[in-house]
Design a protein around this motif. Structure first.
Motif, PDB file in Angstrom:
ATOM      1  N   GLU A   5       0.827  -1.214   0.000  1.00  0.00           N
ATOM      2  CA  GLU A   5       0.000   0.000   0.000  1.00  0.00           C
ATOM      3  C   GLU A   5       0.860   1.262   0.000  1.00  0.00           C
ATOM      4  O   GLU A   5       0.559   2.227  -0.697  1.00  0.00           O
ATOM      5  CB  GLU A   5      -0.936   0.008   1.209  1.00  0.00           C
ATOM      6  CG  GLU A   5      -2.014  -1.060   1.152  1.00  0.00           C
ATOM      7  CD  GLU A   5      -2.804  -1.147   2.434  1.00  0.00           C
ATOM      8  OE1 GLU A   5      -4.042  -1.218   2.335  1.00  0.00           O
ATOM      9  OE2 GLU A   5      -2.199  -1.142   3.524  1.00  0.00           O
ATOM     10  N   VAL A   6       1.947   1.247   0.764  1.00  0.00           N
ATOM     11  CA  VAL A   6       2.857   2.390   0.790  1.00  0.00           C
ATOM     12  C   VAL A   6       3.504   2.580  -0.583  1.00  0.00           C
ATOM     13  O   VAL A   6       3.583   3.687  -1.106  1.00  0.00           O
ATOM     14  CB  VAL A   6       3.929   2.234   1.889  1.00  0.00           C
ATOM     15  CG1 VAL A   6       4.957   3.337   1.825  1.00  0.00           C
ATOM     16  CG2 VAL A   6       3.282   2.195   3.265  1.00  0.00           C
ATOM     17  N   GLN A   7       3.944   1.490  -1.202  1.00  0.00           N
ATOM     18  CA  GLN A   7       4.565   1.589  -2.521  1.00  0.00           C
ATOM     19  C   GLN A   7       3.564   2.097  -3.556  1.00  0.00           C
ATOM     20  O   GLN A   7       3.893   2.943  -4.385  1.00  0.00           O
ATOM     21  CB  GLN A   7       5.136   0.238  -2.959  1.00  0.00           C
ATOM     22  CG  GLN A   7       5.894   0.312  -4.274  1.00  0.00           C
ATOM     23  CD  GLN A   7       7.113   1.203  -4.187  1.00  0.00           C
ATOM     24  OE1 GLN A   7       8.021   0.945  -3.421  1.00  0.00           O
ATOM     25  NE2 GLN A   7       7.144   2.273  -4.967  1.00  0.00           N
ATOM     26  N   VAL A  12       1.779   6.753  -7.154  1.00  0.00           N
ATOM     27  CA  VAL A  12       0.829   7.743  -7.670  1.00  0.00           C
ATOM     28  C   VAL A  12       1.182   9.164  -7.264  1.00  0.00           C
ATOM     29  O   VAL A  12       0.419  10.091  -7.487  1.00  0.00           O
ATOM     30  CB  VAL A  12      -0.637   7.408  -7.280  1.00  0.00           C
ATOM     31  CG1 VAL A  12      -1.067   6.096  -7.890  1.00  0.00           C
ATOM     32  CG2 VAL A  12      -0.832   7.439  -5.786  1.00  0.00           C
ATOM     33  N   GLY A  13       2.366   9.342  -6.632  1.00  0.00           N
ATOM     34  CA  GLY A  13       2.857  10.686  -6.364  1.00  0.00           C
ATOM     35  C   GLY A  13       2.800  11.164  -4.931  1.00  0.00           C
ATOM     36  O   GLY A  13       3.168  12.307  -4.650  1.00  0.00           O
ATOM     37  N   LEU A  14       2.348  10.329  -3.998  1.00  0.00           N
ATOM     38  CA  LEU A  14       2.338  10.740  -2.602  1.00  0.00           C
ATOM     39  C   LEU A  14       3.735  10.617  -2.000  1.00  0.00           C
ATOM     40  O   LEU A  14       4.528   9.773  -2.412  1.00  0.00           O
ATOM     41  CB  LEU A  14       1.353   9.879  -1.802  1.00  0.00           C
ATOM     42  CG  LEU A  14      -0.113  10.000  -2.217  1.00  0.00           C
ATOM     43  CD1 LEU A  14      -0.962   9.014  -1.419  1.00  0.00           C
ATOM     44  CD2 LEU A  14      -0.613  11.415  -2.017  1.00  0.00           C
ATOM     45  N   GLU A  37       8.158   3.395  -8.320  1.00  0.00           N
ATOM     46  CA  GLU A  37       8.739   2.348  -9.156  1.00  0.00           C
ATOM     47  C   GLU A  37       8.708   2.795 -10.617  1.00  0.00           C
ATOM     48  O   GLU A  37       7.906   3.638 -11.008  1.00  0.00           O
ATOM     49  CB  GLU A  37       7.940   1.054  -9.022  1.00  0.00           C
ATOM     50  CG  GLU A  37       7.982   0.455  -7.645  1.00  0.00           C
ATOM     51  CD  GLU A  37       7.039  -0.725  -7.503  1.00  0.00           C
ATOM     52  OE1 GLU A  37       7.539  -1.790  -7.112  1.00  0.00           O
ATOM     53  OE2 GLU A  37       5.841  -0.579  -7.778  1.00  0.00           O
ATOM     54  N   THR A  38       9.609   2.220 -11.408  1.00  0.00           N
ATOM     55  CA  THR A  38       9.607   2.426 -12.842  1.00  0.00           C
ATOM     56  C   THR A  38       9.546   1.052 -13.507  1.00  0.00           C
ATOM     57  O   THR A  38       9.602   0.024 -12.827  1.00  0.00           O
ATOM     58  CB  THR A  38      10.882   3.164 -13.319  1.00  0.00           C
ATOM     59  OG1 THR A  38      12.010   2.328 -13.090  1.00  0.00           O
ATOM     60  CG2 THR A  38      11.063   4.495 -12.612  1.00  0.00           C
ATOM     61  N   VAL A  39       9.465   1.040 -14.811  1.00  0.00           N
ATOM     62  CA  VAL A  39       9.424  -0.237 -15.535  1.00  0.00           C
ATOM     63  C   VAL A  39      10.686  -1.040 -15.276  1.00  0.00           C
ATOM     64  O   VAL A  39      10.634  -2.258 -15.104  1.00  0.00           O
ATOM     65  CB  VAL A  39       9.236   0.020 -17.043  1.00  0.00           C
ATOM     66  CG1 VAL A  39       9.320  -1.284 -17.829  1.00  0.00           C
ATOM     67  CG2 VAL A  39       7.919   0.714 -17.306  1.00  0.00           C
ATOM     68  N   THR A  40      11.828  -0.363 -15.179  1.00  0.00           N
ATOM     69  CA  THR A  40      13.101  -1.070 -15.008  1.00  0.00           C
ATOM     70  C   THR A  40      13.537  -1.206 -13.557  1.00  0.00           C
ATOM     71  O   THR A  40      14.457  -1.958 -13.262  1.00  0.00           O
ATOM     72  CB  THR A  40      14.223  -0.373 -15.800  1.00  0.00           C
ATOM     73  OG1 THR A  40      14.320   0.980 -15.359  1.00  0.00           O
ATOM     74  CG2 THR A  40      13.938  -0.421 -17.290  1.00  0.00           C
ATOM     75  N   HIS A  41      12.900  -0.491 -12.637  1.00  0.00           N
ATOM     76  CA  HIS A  41      13.255  -0.560 -11.213  1.00  0.00           C
ATOM     77  C   HIS A  41      12.011  -0.790 -10.374  1.00  0.00           C
ATOM     78  O   HIS A  41      11.233   0.123 -10.141  1.00  0.00           O
ATOM     79  CB  HIS A  41      13.954   0.734 -10.766  1.00  0.00           C
ATOM     80  CG  HIS A  41      15.289   0.926 -11.400  1.00  0.00           C
ATOM     81  ND1 HIS A  41      15.463   1.658 -12.533  1.00  0.00           N
ATOM     82  CD2 HIS A  41      16.502   0.464 -11.048  1.00  0.00           C
ATOM     83  CE1 HIS A  41      16.740   1.645 -12.864  1.00  0.00           C
ATOM     84  NE2 HIS A  41      17.388   0.924 -11.988  1.00  0.00           N
ATOM     85  N   GLN A  42      11.843  -2.043  -9.939  1.00  0.00           N
ATOM     86  CA  GLN A  42      10.702  -2.426  -9.129  1.00  0.00           C
ATOM     87  C   GLN A  42      11.163  -2.687  -7.690  1.00  0.00           C
ATOM     88  O   GLN A  42      12.252  -3.209  -7.464  1.00  0.00           O
ATOM     89  CB  GLN A  42      10.063  -3.707  -9.685  1.00  0.00           C
ATOM     90  CG  GLN A  42       9.489  -3.555 -11.082  1.00  0.00           C
ATOM     91  CD  GLN A  42       8.255  -2.678 -11.090  1.00  0.00           C
ATOM     92  OE1 GLN A  42       7.316  -2.921 -10.339  1.00  0.00           O
ATOM     93  NE2 GLN A  42       8.273  -1.654 -11.932  1.00  0.00           N
ATOM     94  N   ALA A  43      10.327  -2.319  -6.732  1.00  0.00           N
ATOM     95  CA  ALA A  43      10.650  -2.540  -5.329  1.00  0.00           C
ATOM     96  C   ALA A  43      10.621  -4.033  -5.002  1.00  0.00           C
ATOM     97  O   ALA A  43       9.839  -4.784  -5.570  1.00  0.00           O
ATOM     98  CB  ALA A  43       9.659  -1.811  -4.440  1.00  0.00           C
ATOM     99  N   THR A  44      11.473  -4.434  -4.087  1.00  0.00           N
ATOM    100  CA  THR A  44      11.480  -5.801  -3.589  1.00  0.00           C
ATOM    101  C   THR A  44      10.672  -5.811  -2.294  1.00  0.00           C
ATOM    102  O   THR A  44      10.912  -5.013  -1.417  1.00  0.00           O
ATOM    103  CB  THR A  44      12.918  -6.272  -3.309  1.00  0.00           C
ATOM    104  OG1 THR A  44      13.666  -6.158  -4.507  1.00  0.00           O
ATOM    105  CG2 THR A  44      12.929  -7.710  -2.837  1.00  0.00           C
TER     106      THR A  44
END
Length: 45
Positions: A5-7, A12-14, A37-44
């Motif tokens: 939920e935090v991610q 969305v810009g918060l 996150e971006t297309v090439t950098h996703q959170a673990t």
């Protein structure tokens, strides 16, 4: 809120900050900004 939920909120810009306490209350914890996150950098999670 859980980490997903935090991610999602950061995506969305918060502005999102995580504060973590260590097991030993006499030592400093950890503070971290959650960035979108971006297309090439996703959170673990």
């Amino acid at each position: 809120m859980d980490l997903t939920e935090v991610q999602n909120a950061a995506n969305v810009g918060l502005v999102c900050i995580i504060c973590a306490q260590r097991k030993d209350p006499n030592t400093p914890g950890h503070i971290c900004a959650v960035v979108p996150e971006t297309v090439t950098h996703q959170a673990t999670r």
